[in-house]
Design an enzyme around this catalytic site. Structure first.
Site, PDB file in Angstrom:
ATOM      1  N   SER A   1       0.840  -1.197   0.000  1.00 31.20           N
ATOM      2  CA  SER A   1       0.000   0.000   0.000  1.00 31.20           C
ATOM      3  C   SER A   1       0.869   1.238   0.000  1.00 31.20           C
ATOM      4  O   SER A   1       1.998   1.225   0.502  1.00 31.20           O
ATOM      5  CB  SER A   1      -0.897   0.029   1.237  1.00 31.20           C
ATOM      6  OG  SER A   1      -0.153   0.403   2.389  1.00 31.20           O
ATOM      7  N   ASP A   2       0.360   2.324  -0.586  1.00 27.40           N
ATOM      8  CA  ASP A   2       0.986   3.611  -0.311  1.00 27.40           C
ATOM      9  C   ASP A   2       0.664   3.969   1.130  1.00 27.40           C
ATOM     10  O   ASP A   2      -0.301   3.453   1.722  1.00 27.40           O
ATOM     11  CB  ASP A   2       0.472   4.678  -1.287  1.00 27.40           C
ATOM     12  CG  ASP A   2       1.467   5.816  -1.465  1.00 27.40           C
ATOM     13  OD1 ASP A   2       2.367   5.960  -0.615  1.00 27.40           O
ATOM     14  OD2 ASP A   2       1.347   6.564  -2.446  1.00 27.40           O
ATOM     15  N   TRP A   3       1.482   4.830   1.721  1.00 25.80           N
ATOM     16  CA  TRP A   3       1.391   5.109   3.154  1.00 25.80           C
ATOM     17  C   TRP A   3       0.084   5.824   3.468  1.00 25.80           C
ATOM     18  O   TRP A   3      -0.138   6.958   3.060  1.00 25.80           O
ATOM     19  CB  TRP A   3       2.602   5.935   3.579  1.00 25.80           C
ATOM     20  CG  TRP A   3       3.762   5.115   4.040  1.00 25.80           C
ATOM     21  CD1 TRP A   3       4.429   5.253   5.223  1.00 25.80           C
ATOM     22  CD2 TRP A   3       4.423   4.048   3.353  1.00 25.80           C
ATOM     23  NE1 TRP A   3       5.448   4.316   5.312  1.00 25.80           N
ATOM     24  CE2 TRP A   3       5.461   3.565   4.188  1.00 25.80           C
ATOM     25  CE3 TRP A   3       4.219   3.419   2.114  1.00 25.80           C
ATOM     26  CZ2 TRP A   3       6.293   2.502   3.828  1.00 25.80           C
ATOM     27  CZ3 TRP A   3       5.057   2.357   1.749  1.00 25.80           C
ATOM     28  CH2 TRP A   3       6.066   1.911   2.598  1.00 25.80           C
TER      29      TRP A   3
END
Length: 737
Positions: free
Chosen positions: A264-266
């Site tokens: 995932s992106d943060w």
């Protein structure tokens, strides 16, 4: 304190001795296929250990299984350099004194080299730095398509063309991963703006999705073999892209056969069940800003942490999906940190500085050069006036997650001083004040660029200095501040900030030998384009920026970069803006469809300021007539086009020969032409070489959304050879039977 050293590190030290005694469990025996090792390790893990591997334990790491000697996964931001260490639970600096890296040029510059070998050099160099810092995953490169020149994050990507992006990302991936570090190609997919990036729902037709926005990712998976992919923040089909059924399961895994890890992106995860079933493997950044959840360990409350475990314990979901996630993460570990043949890497070396300089030199684009103002003739140019804040401002700090703490950064002014020395007098005038600050997440540039003088005083000082100069070089453009080239915000307009247009016009009036060097990762408007004899696109060039620019400005290096995106005359000449389709509100519709960049300009017959693929040289090239090895081809055939190119000037140089394909008559709207091949020829003065391109029916195809397949319609086609999209040199017809 950072928790880099795990039990796994000590266990792995004893593998060689254990192997000699033939007592290794299968998962530690590297003579066994990875698939067997994965299954063996998986069979020994508890459900709790599996869950712990699927989410972060700190800002940039996730847990391993110490009991089994399986190490943590450590990620690092890229893709232009290795990010400095931060505290376990905070974005603040960890205070290390040995994490100052080499900054490589931004990826727009890499794409502008149009050189696959340079991309491999880039990947290997940054991969060595990531490995030396013991990182498992490099969070990059980015291949989102340049849809609008206002996207604040365009500087991190590879331009507007899916073929060019795909060709340039593959060697980068291979270069990084040969160091035992995984690339994490981002942001999958349709992340083409920063405005409302966390939630905006993108509406795009399937044809545009497959023809424009997916090909570079597909190349990264199927040709580059990337070991991980990062999901995007935005939504598509009403689902966030970090847990998106259509993108991650249907396309990435089923259609493309991706076996790697989806990260995932943060802060990009929003739902536990969607994360379980819709393709996500590893969750980062959810609610960990200072452990804001108020729990003893906020990481246990991630969507793929305790909530997931509770669903398994209640019987509401099985462990089937969990086992698949952990299989992929284990495979990643065996390819990286559990590979005993993994090289040791190297960090901030002279070799890497040279690589950064070579990449920068090849990517610099000479846009205009009337009267051969460039290269600077040091035999006659005795007074050189340098104007502009970007001549001195550090550009490696700021801009978002690609911000770096560097071992050194050579400014353009210092680069010219280093090169010219006492051969000429160099005078510097500020000209304008933009952003005097220089800090990001606790990294500070150390510069104090504050200047309280008025714009009028600064302009007058610059013009007074320029009046009697033999040559004037203006360094301006954008910087890494908000609403310029920066993550988290888009630009507000195409024009240059800080009243630079007025300053450039004033300088042009007092000195006819004016060179404008535009430092940016985006196209900018140039209302003064006819007033200025020489213009250079300087990008964000990293640690060796000043030295590389000096090399090209004085002619030690012959410019050979070509634009990876179109410079429009005005914003309304861009398709997304012509159709009022950027940035949208809660939803954005890609009304221009497949007509992005030069495809839109040619469809609408709008001349660009500078075309896709454009770039000049200090020498000249002539093209022969292109020939084809056959005039007709069947669907299963290949056809080869050949053209000779000669360096007719007095300097050695390089020319990027570009192949475009035109479908003369189609049942569906198609671009006037599309890039389908390129080759960079290095030519000595007077030398002639041939460029050859072999294509098959795939290069003639369009995506039929109704049939959900690629279609090459029989009929007439043209192979078009150009020095840019707008500079056609020769073409040849052929037929698909």
């Amino acid at each position: 304190m950072m928790k880099h050293v795990t039990i796994a590190a000590f266990l792995l030290l004893g593998i060689t001795g254990l192997k000699a005694q033939q007592k290794l469990p299968v998962y530690l025996d590297d003579s066994k296929p990875i698939s067997e090792r994965v299954e063996d390790a998986l069979s020994k893990m508890t459900v709790e250990e599996k869950i712990a591997m699927c989410h972060a334990q700190s800002k940039f790491s996730s847990k391993g299984v110490p009991r089994l000697g399986i190490p943590e996964v450590w990620t690092t931001d890229g893709p232009h350099g290795i990010r400095p260490e931060v505290l376990w639970d905070e974005w603040s600096q960890a205070g290390w004194t040995n994490d100052s890296c080499t900054a490589f040029p931004a990826l727009t510059c890499l794409a502008a080299t149009w050189n696959r070998d340079i991309s491999l050099l880039y990947g290997n160099s940054i991969g060595e730095e990531a490995r030396y810092r013991n990182k498992t995953v490099l969070l990059g490169p980015g291949v989102n398509i340049y849809r609008s020149p206002l996207n604040g994050r365009n500087f991190e990507y590879m331009g507007e063309d899916p073929f060019l992006s795909g060709q340039m990302v593959v060697p980068y991936i291979k270069g990084v991963q040969q160091n035992g570090v995984a690339t994490c190609v981002k942001h999958f997919a349709l992340n083409n703006q920063e405005t409302n990036r966390m939630d905006v729902n993108v509406v795009v037709d399937d044809r545009a999705l497959y023809e424009i926005y997916l090909p570079a990712f597909k190349a990264a998976v199927q040709e580059g073999g990337t070991w991980s992919i990062m999901g995007a923040y935005n939504q598509y089909k009403g689902q966030h892209c970090c847990h998106n059924q259509y993108l991650l399961n249907d396309i990435l895994r089923k259609e493309w056969g991706f076996q790697g890890v989806v990260v995932s992106d943060w802060g990009g995860v929003h739902d536990t069940k969607q994360s379980i079933f819709n393709g996500l493997d590893l969750e980062f950044g959810t609610g960990t800003d200072g452990l804001a959840k108020g729990k003893k360990n906020a990481y246990e409350y991630y969507y793929l942490a305790s909530p997931y475990l509770d669903l398994i314990r209640s019987g509401e979901v099985s462990t089937k999906e969990l086992d698949e996630k952990v299989r992929r993460i284990l495979r990643l570990c065996f390819l990286t940190s559990m590979n005993k043949n993994r090289p040791f890497g190297s960090f901030a070396t002279e070799e890497h500085a040279k690589a950064a300089r070579d990449i920068a030199e090849e990517g610099i684009v000479l846009l205009k050069n009337e009267r051969n103002v460039l290269p600077i003739n040091l035999a006659t140019a005795k007074k050189i006036v340098i104007v502009g804040e970007n001549a001195v401002k550090m550009m490696t700090v700021g801009g978002g997650s690609s911000s770096l703490k560097v071992k050194k950064e050579v400014s353009p002014l210092d680069g010219l001083k280093n090169r010219i020395g006492s051969q000429a007098q160099i005078v510097y005038a500020r000209g304008y004040v933009g952003d005097a600050s220089g800090s990001y997440n606790g990294v500070v540039s150390g510069q104090n660029l504050a200047d309280t003088r008025s714009p009028e005083v600064l302009l007058q000082e610059a013009c007074d200095a320029a009046k009697d100069a033999d040559i004037v070089i203006f360094f301006g453009g954008l910087n890494k501040s908000n609403h310029q080239d920066a993550e988290g915000s888009d630009r507000k307009g195409l024009e240059l900030p800080y009243n630079q247009d007025k300053l450039i016009s004033a300088l042009a009036k007092v000195n006819k030998n004016l060179v404008v060097v535009n430092i940016s990762g985006n196209a900018v408007a140039m209302p003064w384009v006819k007033e200025v004899p020489a213009i250079m696109q300087g990008w964000f060039l990293g640690s060796e920026a000043g030295n590389a620019l000096a090399d090209v400005l004085v002619g030690d290096a012959n410019p050979s970069g070509k634009l990876p995106f179109t410079f429009p005359v005005k914003l309304e000449d861009n398709g997304a803006h012509a159709l009022n389709a950027f940035p949208g509100g809660k939803e954005v519709t890609y009304k221009e469809g497949i007509f992005v960049g030069y495809r839109w300009h040619e469809k609408e017959n709008k001349a660009p300021l500078f075309s896709f693929g454009h770039g000049l040289s200090y020498t000249t090239f002539t093209y022969g007539k292109v020939t084809a090895d056959r005039s007709e081809m069947n669907a299963g055939d290949k056809i080869t086009f050949t053209v000779s190119v000669k360096n007719t000037g007095k300097r050695d140089g390089a020319e990027v020969v570009q192949l475009y394909i035109r479908d003369v008559k189609s049942s569906v709207p198609r671009p006037v032409k599309e890039l389908k091949g390129f080759q960079k020829l290095q030519l000595k003065a007077g030398e002639e070489k041939q460029a050859s391109f072999t294509i098959d029916a795939a290069a003639l195809s369009f995506f039929d959304a109704g049939k959900h397949e690629w279609v090459a319609e029989p009929g007439a086609f043209e192979a078009i050879i150009g020095a840019s999209a707008a500079d056609v040199k020769t073409k040849v017809p052929f037929t698909l039977k």
